[in-house]
Design a protein around this motif. Structure first.
Motif, PDB file in Angstrom:
ATOM      1  N   GLY A   1       0.786  -1.226   0.000  1.00 48.84           N
ATOM      2  CA  GLY A   1       0.000   0.000   0.000  1.00 48.84           C
ATOM      3  C   GLY A   1       0.813   1.268   0.000  1.00 48.84           C
ATOM      4  N   GLN A   2       2.098   1.175  -0.392  1.00 49.15           N
ATOM      5  CA  GLN A   2       2.973   2.356  -0.421  1.00 49.15           C
ATOM      6  C   GLN A   2       3.166   2.818  -1.866  1.00 49.15           C
ATOM      7  OE1 GLN A   2       6.667   1.641   1.758  1.00 49.15           O
ATOM      8  NE2 GLN A   2       5.644   0.006   2.878  1.00 49.15           N
ATOM      9  N   PRO A   3       2.867   4.076  -2.162  1.00 49.17           N
ATOM     10  CA  PRO A   3       3.060   4.562  -3.536  1.00 49.17           C
ATOM     11  C   PRO A   3       4.533   4.615  -3.906  1.00 49.17           C
ATOM     12  CG  PRO A   3       2.407   6.362  -2.081  1.00 49.17           C
ATOM     13  CD  PRO A   3       2.302   5.109  -1.272  1.00 49.17           C
ATOM     14  N   LEU A   4       4.824   4.397  -5.183  1.00 48.42           N
ATOM     15  CA  LEU A   4       6.199   4.467  -5.666  1.00 48.42           C
ATOM     16  C   LEU A   4       6.636   5.925  -5.816  1.00 48.42           C
ATOM     17  CD1 LEU A   4       6.263   1.702  -8.435  1.00 48.42           C
ATOM     18  CD2 LEU A   4       6.759   1.503  -5.984  1.00 48.42           C
ATOM     19  N   THR A   5       7.925   6.161  -5.642  1.00 47.38           N
ATOM     20  CA  THR A   5       8.516   7.479  -5.831  1.00 47.38           C
ATOM     21  C   THR A   5       9.178   7.542  -7.207  1.00 47.38           C
ATOM     22  OG1 THR A   5      10.660   6.799  -4.957  1.00 47.38           O
ATOM     23  CG2 THR A   5       9.013   7.577  -3.361  1.00 47.38           C
ATOM     24  N   ASP A   6       9.639   8.739  -7.581  1.00 49.55           N
ATOM     25  CA  ASP A   6      10.392   8.871  -8.830  1.00 49.55           C
ATOM     26  C   ASP A   6      11.589   7.922  -8.832  1.00 49.55           C
ATOM     27  OD1 ASP A   6       8.639  10.823  -9.627  1.00 49.55           O
ATOM     28  OD2 ASP A   6      10.039  12.496  -9.371  1.00 49.55           O
TER      29      ASP A   6
END
Length: 203
Positions: A59-64
């Motif tokens: 449930g953790q969004p990806l970063t650049d």
């Protein structure tokens, strides 16, 4: 762009990215589009790093930083396997330009969807899918719509898949592929023809 009723011409692009937020139908549309063109299809999510997949499943969004290596892998696949259709969220302009840098003769099909429908679709997926519904908000927060970018056609994601593909093919046949900054051809193709010069070529 209005789609014609006749069979669309082959797209000028040598590779096509079907893009948009989670739940827009990138894989479904990409597979049918590739079949219609007789091109191979690449599922972009299959090329995420294991750490990124675990992050999304948690449930953790990806970063650049999570995405740059993934985009470079996809860019290499586009360049090496063209003509090809790829599914990839490509949410930011910088992500799309990264792919364009790897494969200049590239077009994008943006599947435009509203948040309620995206949430409904993602929630209906199998429990084991790598992308939970809790991350849909972050996708919309990250999205930089490609409106106005060259080499991009937009299709409503709420339409039946067959109609999305029909509209995409018709629109792609009228689009010149985008080569970032270095392509004079794409600039001239978008300018009105000079009256004294009748030297137009098909896109």
């Amino acid at each position: 762009m209005t789609a014609s009723t006749a069979s669309p011409a082959a797209p000028a692009a040598r590779a096509i990215v079907v893009m948009g937020v989670a739940g827009c139908g990138k894989t479904s549309v990409g597979e049918v589009l590739a079949l219609a063109l007789g091109w191979p299809f690449i599922e972009g999510d299959a090329h995420h790093a294991p750490a990124s997949i675990a992050k999304m499943q948690a449930g953790q969004p990806l970063t650049d930083e999570d995405r740059w290596g993934w985009l470079d892998r996809l860019g290499a696949l586009l360049a090496g396997q063209a003509p090809v259709v790829l599914s990839c969220s490509a949410l930011k302009r910088a992500y799309r330009d990264r792919l364009r840098g790897a494969c200049p003769s590239l077009a994008f099909v943006f599947l435009e969807i509203d948040k309620p429908l995206a949430l409904t679709r993602v929630a209906a997926r199998a429990a084991g899918h790598i992308f939970p519904a809790s991350l849909v908000d972050s996708q919309f927060a990250t999205l930089e719509p490609p409106t106005g970018e060259p080499g991009v056609v937009t299709v409503p994601a709420a339409l039946p898949v067959a109609e999305q593909v029909r509209q995409a093919l018709a629109a792609l046949a009228q689009e010149a592929p985008h080569a970032p900054d270095t392509s004079k051809a794409s600039e001239t193709s978008m300018a009105p023809p000079a009256p004294q010069d009748n030297q137009e070529t098909a896109p």
